[in-house]
Design an enzyme around this catalytic site. Structure first.
Site, PDB file in Angstrom:
ATOM      1  N   ALA A  39      78.856 125.034  28.231  1.00 23.74           N
ATOM      2  CA  ALA A  39      78.418 124.288  29.415  1.00 23.74           C
ATOM      3  C   ALA A  39      79.601 123.987  30.339  1.00 23.74           C
ATOM      4  O   ALA A  39      79.512 124.174  31.559  1.00 23.74           O
ATOM      5  CB  ALA A  39      77.736 122.989  28.969  1.00 23.74           C
ATOM      6  N   SER A  66      80.111 135.272  20.421  1.00 24.99           N
ATOM      7  CA  SER A  66      79.874 135.726  21.794  1.00 24.99           C
ATOM      8  C   SER A  66      80.713 136.933  22.172  1.00 24.99           C
ATOM      9  O   SER A  66      80.587 137.432  23.300  1.00 24.99           O
ATOM     10  CB  SER A  66      80.177 134.603  22.790  1.00 24.99           C
ATOM     11  N   ARG A 125      95.323 114.254  24.082  1.00 25.40           N
ATOM     12  CA  ARG A 125      95.273 113.267  25.173  1.00 25.40           C
ATOM     13  C   ARG A 125      96.284 112.138  25.018  1.00 25.40           C
ATOM     14  O   ARG A 125      96.821 111.655  26.009  1.00 25.40           O
ATOM     15  CB  ARG A 125      93.858 112.672  25.288  1.00 25.40           C
ATOM     16  N   CYS A 156      84.938 112.237  29.613  1.00 28.65           N
ATOM     17  CA  CYS A 156      84.042 112.400  30.769  1.00 28.65           C
ATOM     18  C   CYS A 156      83.616 111.074  31.427  1.00 28.65           C
ATOM     19  O   CYS A 156      83.367 111.037  32.627  1.00 28.65           O
ATOM     20  CB  CYS A 156      82.807 113.195  30.361  1.00 28.65           C
ATOM     21  N   GLN A 183      75.043 107.802  28.923  1.00 26.74           N
ATOM     22  CA  GLN A 183      75.588 109.153  28.917  1.00 26.74           C
ATOM     23  C   GLN A 183      74.521 110.214  28.605  1.00 26.74           C
ATOM     24  O   GLN A 183      73.695 110.054  27.708  1.00 26.74           O
ATOM     25  CB  GLN A 183      76.765 109.232  27.928  1.00 26.74           C
ATOM     26  N   LYS A 242      88.267 105.631  23.173  1.00 25.30           N
ATOM     27  CA  LYS A 242      88.859 106.604  24.109  1.00 25.30           C
ATOM     28  C   LYS A 242      88.903 106.024  25.511  1.00 25.30           C
ATOM     29  O   LYS A 242      89.899 106.172  26.219  1.00 25.30           O
ATOM     30  CB  LYS A 242      87.991 107.877  24.169  1.00 25.30           C
ATOM     31  N   HIS A 271      76.470 111.320  33.788  1.00 31.58           N
ATOM     32  CA  HIS A 271      76.678 110.035  33.133  1.00 31.58           C
ATOM     33  C   HIS A 271      76.623 108.922  34.184  1.00 31.58           C
ATOM     34  O   HIS A 271      77.115 109.099  35.307  1.00 31.58           O
ATOM     35  CB  HIS A 271      78.055 109.972  32.467  1.00 31.58           C
ATOM     36  N   ASN A 344      78.905 114.747  34.594  1.00 31.77           N
ATOM     37  CA  ASN A 344      79.896 114.826  33.515  1.00 31.77           C
ATOM     38  C   ASN A 344      80.436 116.226  33.308  1.00 31.77           C
ATOM     39  O   ASN A 344      81.581 116.404  32.900  1.00 31.77           O
ATOM     40  CB  ASN A 344      79.309 114.293  32.203  1.00 31.77           C
TER      41      ASN A 344
END
Ligand SMILES: NC(=O)c1ccc[n+]([C@@H]2O[C@H](COP(=O)([O-])OP(=O)(O)OC[C@H]3O[C@@H](n4cnc5c(N)ncnc54)[C@H](OP(=O)(O)O)[C@@H]3O)[C@@H](O)[C@H]2O)c1
EC number: 1.2.1.11
Length: 370
Positions: A39, A66, A125, A156, A183, A242, A271, A344
């Site tokens: 996505a 894939s 992060r 997000c 969300q 987070k 979101h 998002n």
């Protein structure tokens, strides 16, 4: 940046079968998208085309499931390669959106091969050598190539929040903020949206309908779930944690007081967040609307009409943060509420990552390739 090559082997891994696109030029970076079939990866490819992001080579990478699939990007067709078979030495920039485990394993391989990685997962992060960047807030972090070779894309729900908090902090100073998120199922990718659709159909068919949940327990159909990601010892969830620690890092405010409740809702995409902020000084509502509307790529809906507030169904696929319901509290002139909605997959993931890529190219950060 390594100069682009036009040698025949340049197209073997991601074989181009039709003509050159407007966005593909010899002076632009070679780009790899890991998670290209997902996505976020699909949204990134769409945005690269619509925003004219220039690349000299494009490599689409996913899992072995894939491998061999052919995807059309612009006017060209590309064959998807399994990550195990991809040579990261062929990319100047690698966008990773394939899950934390994939990033943990393959990002070091990519940086070792010389690629600058823009990573969409939680893996790096909070690494001190890795900048965590929202270009509208801290693009200056991209002036230098990071020591780790990685730029991290935040969570997000954090991205739209810090874009507003930056302007509020600069004008009034923030004492604390309380946030509830709403969300969407697409936060878990294509399979999250499919599960919402299937569970909704099953719920309408009745209790005997055949349906087994993989992502959302209890079911997300006609429900809301006040738990996203795993519970921590503190009683908060990892998603809530987070939002706190990432907001602090991005804003450079190590003592920022933000507390959140993250909730999954039966919405396909976008979101929403209800945000309460208490400031150091009294807030004038008209000035607040003006400050928010003046922030980059933010739209404030502030008319007394049925369309005065944004909703996920209405603002889906938008590239701005939508704000509404701006109201100073009646008992505390330093405090206010607002409502925000942001796509998002775009603002919370692919668009932010691409804007990091655009800044890196514009600032010449890739020139310092090791
Ligand atoms: N969705 C959001 O709103 C959002 C926001 C911020 C960050 N993120 C992060 O972005 C990442 C992707 O999310 P998504 O929503 O795009 O998920 P998704 O729709 O499920 O797509 C996952 C992608 O990762 C690939 N992949 C899975 N396992 C792999 C493996 N072992 N090796 C190589 N590739 C593999 C998949 O390829 P196959 O087609 O081969 O399975 C697919 O391209 C996640 O880390 C997520 O946390 C998502």
């Amino acid at each position: 940046m390594t100069p682009a090559t036009t040698a025949p082997e340049a197209t073997t891994a991601t074989e181009a079968t039709t003509a050159t696109t407007a966005t593909s030029t010899a002076s632009a970076p070679r780009v790899a998208i890991v998670g290209a079939t997902g996505a976020v990866g699909s949204t990134l490819l769409e945005l690269m085309e619509s925003r004219g992001f220039r690349y000299s080579e494009l490599h689409l990478v996913a899992s072995a499931r894939s491998a061999g699939r052919v995807l059309t990007v612009g006017e060209r067709e590309y064959t998807v390669v399994a990550v195990e078979d991809f040579d990261f030495g062929r990319a100047d920039v690698a966008f990773f959106s394939a899950g934390t485990a994939v990033s943990e394993k393959w990002v070091p391989v990519a940086t070792e091969a010389g690629a600058l990685v823009i990573d969409n997962t939680i893996a790096f992060r909070m690494d001190p050598d890795t900048p965590l960047v929202v270009p509208q807030v801290n693009a200056h972090e991209l002036d230098r190539r990071p020591a780790s070779g990685v730029v991290a894309n935040p969570n997000c729900s954090t991205i739209p929040l810090v874009r507003l908090l930056r302007g509020i902090e600069d004008r009034w100073g923030i004492r604390n903020a309380v946030v509830s998120t709403y969300q969407a199922a697409s936060g878990l990718g294509y399979s999250g949206v499919e599960e919402l659709q299937e569970s909704s159909r099953a719920a309408l068919q009745g209790p005997d309908a055949d349906f087994e949940a993989n992502h959302f327990r209890p079911t997300l159909a006609f429900n809301v779930i006040p738990k996203i990601d795993r519970f921590l010892d503190s009683g908060f969830t990892l998603e809530e944690e987070k939002m706190l620690r990432e907001s602090r890092k991005i804003l450079g405010m190590p003592h920022l007081d933000v507390t959140t409740t993250c909730v999954r809702v039966p919405v396909a995409n976008c979101h929403s967040e209800a945000v309460y902020v208490e400031c150091q000084e009294p807030v004038d509502r008209a000035e607040l609307v003006e400050v928010l509307a003046g922030l980059p790529e933010v739209r404030v809906h502030d008319r007394e009409s049925a369309t005065a507030f944004p909703t996920p169904a209405v603002v889906d696929s938008s590239d701005v943060v939508h704000v509404g319901r701006v109201r100073v509290t009646q008992n505390n002139p330093r405090a206010f509420w607002l409502w925000l909605v942001a796509d998002n997959l775009r603002i919370g993931a692919a668009l932010n990552a691409l804007q990091i890529g655009e800044e890196i190219v514009a600032r010449g950060t890739l020139e310092a390739r090791p």
